[in-house]
Design a protein around this motif. Structure first.
Motif, PDB file in Angstrom:
ATOM      1  N   GLN A 322       0.823  -1.209   0.000  1.00 27.21           N
ATOM      2  CA  GLN A 322       0.000   0.000   0.000  1.00 27.21           C
ATOM      3  C   GLN A 322       0.855   1.256   0.000  1.00 27.21           C
ATOM      4  O   GLN A 322       0.571   2.202  -0.735  1.00 27.21           O
ATOM      5  N   ASP A 323       1.894   1.266   0.799  1.00 26.16           N
ATOM      6  CA  ASP A 323       2.622   2.509   1.025  1.00 26.16           C
ATOM      7  C   ASP A 323       3.357   2.997  -0.221  1.00 26.16           C
ATOM      8  O   ASP A 323       3.605   4.199  -0.366  1.00 26.16           O
ATOM      9  N   GLU A 324       3.708   2.097  -1.153  1.00 26.66           N
ATOM     10  CA  GLU A 324       4.335   2.537  -2.397  1.00 26.66           C
ATOM     11  C   GLU A 324       3.314   3.137  -3.369  1.00 26.66           C
ATOM     12  O   GLU A 324       3.702   3.707  -4.388  1.00 26.66           O
ATOM     13  N   LYS A 325       2.022   3.012  -3.050  1.00 27.95           N
ATOM     14  CA  LYS A 325       0.975   3.577  -3.901  1.00 27.95           C
ATOM     15  C   LYS A 325       0.570   4.985  -3.461  1.00 27.95           C
ATOM     16  O   LYS A 325      -0.318   5.596  -4.053  1.00 27.95           O
ATOM     17  N   VAL A 326       1.216   5.517  -2.430  1.00 21.83           N
ATOM     18  CA  VAL A 326       0.848   6.822  -1.883  1.00 21.83           C
ATOM     19  C   VAL A 326       1.412   7.944  -2.756  1.00 21.83           C
ATOM     20  O   VAL A 326       2.607   7.967  -3.073  1.00 21.83           O
ATOM     21  N   LEU A 327       0.569   8.870  -3.131  1.00 23.34           N
ATOM     22  CA  LEU A 327       0.963  10.026  -3.937  1.00 23.34           C
ATOM     23  C   LEU A 327       2.049  10.818  -3.206  1.00 23.34           C
ATOM     24  O   LEU A 327       1.921  11.123  -2.022  1.00 23.34           O
ATOM     25  N   LYS A 366       9.138   5.560   5.998  1.00 18.26           N
ATOM     26  CA  LYS A 366      10.039   4.447   5.717  1.00 18.26           C
ATOM     27  C   LYS A 366      11.491   4.887   5.780  1.00 18.26           C
ATOM     28  O   LYS A 366      12.365   4.136   6.233  1.00 18.26           O
ATOM     29  N   THR A 367      11.764   6.074   5.310  1.00 14.31           N
ATOM     30  CA  THR A 367      13.132   6.571   5.217  1.00 14.31           C
ATOM     31  C   THR A 367      13.230   7.968   5.823  1.00 14.31           C
ATOM     32  O   THR A 367      13.487   8.955   5.121  1.00 14.31           O
ATOM     33  N   PRO A 368      12.997   8.093   7.126  1.00 12.63           N
ATOM     34  CA  PRO A 368      13.009   9.424   7.749  1.00 12.63           C
ATOM     35  C   PRO A 368      14.393  10.046   7.805  1.00 12.63           C
ATOM     36  O   PRO A 368      14.516  11.244   8.087  1.00 12.63           O
TER      37      PRO A 368
END
Length: 404
Positions: A322-327, A366-368
């Motif tokens: 899901q998270d890779e589908k976030v605009l 994911k990559t803060p």
């Protein structure tokens, strides 16, 4: 809409929602709506569900896994899909079947599945003989993605289906509760905005002040979309939740940061489309050494097979599907890309277990430790900023507003 009026966006593209997607309101998850939309027409289709375990024979028999701790993905598959189908969704959709089967966990993203599969009576069956030829719709709700192998199998056997690995409650109540006609429309709007791009550049700002830039050559190729609709009778596999525009890179060079599973941060050097070396930023040097050894042993594991951009406004789920589908996010992927129309095949890797397709997601949660300060596109004489600071730039917002 008049020539002078501003284009209107759906509620979920208002600025406060764009900046805080967790505030978007979603309808309740409805299996009939989801399957009826994604797989129209469903009338007369026979459907089954595939799940995975390390010990599938023991855990699927009489649904033994339901009485064991853990297995949240498989339990969600049983509760929200298997039971709902039996409770009336099959009739509502005009479908038959609804059976559940279990296969051995692959322990790798998009690795080919073993042929062995077990039914709920504990009987050993064959995917190639007993499942693929005998079902029209196959829903794979598993620990690791099976999109690549099922894409190949659906073309061979003629079924449609969906992969929903990592299924959790947030995904059920957001990414799977949306209207997939809207998702498809938005994905197409952004696809048209990006298609035939010559190149993409991504700037990564590190905490120490450095800015790394990765350049990806796309050779003017047609952009593709993961939009969730798997309509008609044409064999196809939807990856759900959907909402992505993607390319298969023709070339790549530069540097980008990598956050490893143990939290180690490294800088990856890219030449000729391949990751060739990793250097430690902070964390465990042994993690970096292991990656470099893997690259040296099987260089195909470093080949970049995908560049993707999210197209949906969704809350963070903790699962990359899901998270890779976030605009506002983007991702790269290494490894096989044959399911995306690419040229990297499982047979090209030194070992079967290396032939994965692994996404590298760049997103605030994911990559803060680093920021995507800017993503730029070149298309002929056109230059556009696509993303700034993990937020869609005006060019993408205007593209989403088109033709509404």
């Amino acid at each position: 809409m008049s020539a002078t009026s501003a284009p209107s966006l759906p509620d979920y593209f208002h600025e406060e929602i764009l900046l805080h997607p967790e505030n978007r309101k979603f309808p309740q998850f409805d299996l009939v709506r989801l399957l009826g939309t994604v797989f129209e027409p469903t009338q007369g289709c026979k459907v089954c569900i595939l799940i995975d375990f390390d010990e599938p024979a023991e855990l699927i028999k009489d649904y033994a896994f339901l009485n064991e701790p853990g297995y949240p993905v498989q339990k969600n598959a049983h509760k929200y899909f298997h039971q709902e189908l039996e409770a009336g969704a099959l009739d509502d959709l005009g479908m038959t079947g609804g059976e559940m089967f279990a296969f051995p966990c692959t322990h790798g993203s998009n690795l080919d599945l073993a042929d062995d599969v077990w039914d709920t009576k504990g009987k050993l069956l064959s995917l190639d003989r007993d499942i693929y030829p005998n079902y029209d719709l196959i829903l794979c709700i598993s620990t690791f993605s099976a999109t690549a192998p099922l894409t190949a199998k659906c073309k061979e056997y003629g079924f449609r289906g969906a992969t929903l690995h990592g299924l959790n409650d947030i995904i059920l109540n957001s990414g799977l509760a949306v209207d997939y006609h809207e998702v498809s429309g938005d994905a197409e709007r952004l696809r048209l905005a990006l298609t035939k791009a010559d190149s993409i550049e991504i700037d990564f700002a590190l905490e120490d002040g450095r800015v790394l830039t990765a350049w990806l050559g796309l050779d003017g190729q047609e952009a593709q979309k993961s939009h969730g609709l798997c309509l008609g009778k044409t064999p196809d596999i939807a990856n759900l939740p959907a909402g992505e525009v993607y390319f298969v890179p023709a070339d790549a060079r530069g540097q980008f940061p990598m956050k490893y599973e143990d939290g180690t941060l490294g800088v990856l050097e890219v030449k000729d489309r391949c990751i060739v070396h990793s250097t430690l930023i902070q964390g465990n040097q042994a993690t970096i050494d292991a990656h470099n050894a893997r690259l040296a042993d099987d260089p195909m594991t470093g080949t970049l097979g995908e560049l993707g951009f999210g197209t949906q406004v969704l809350p963070v789920s903790g699962a990359d599907i899901q998270d890779e589908k976030v605009l506002g996010t983007c991702h790269l992927a290494t490894g096989r890309d044959d399911h995306l129309g690419g040229d990297i095949l499982p047979s090209m890797f030194k070992k079967h277990e290396n032939s994965t397709h692994d996404d590298i997601l760049f997103a605030p949660h994911k990559t803060p430790n680093f920021n995507i300060s800017q993503v730029r596109m070149k298309r002929g004489n056109q230059s556009e900023i696509l993303i700034e600071n993990f937020r869609p730039a005006r060019y993408l917002i205007d593209a989403l507003a088109a033709d509404r």
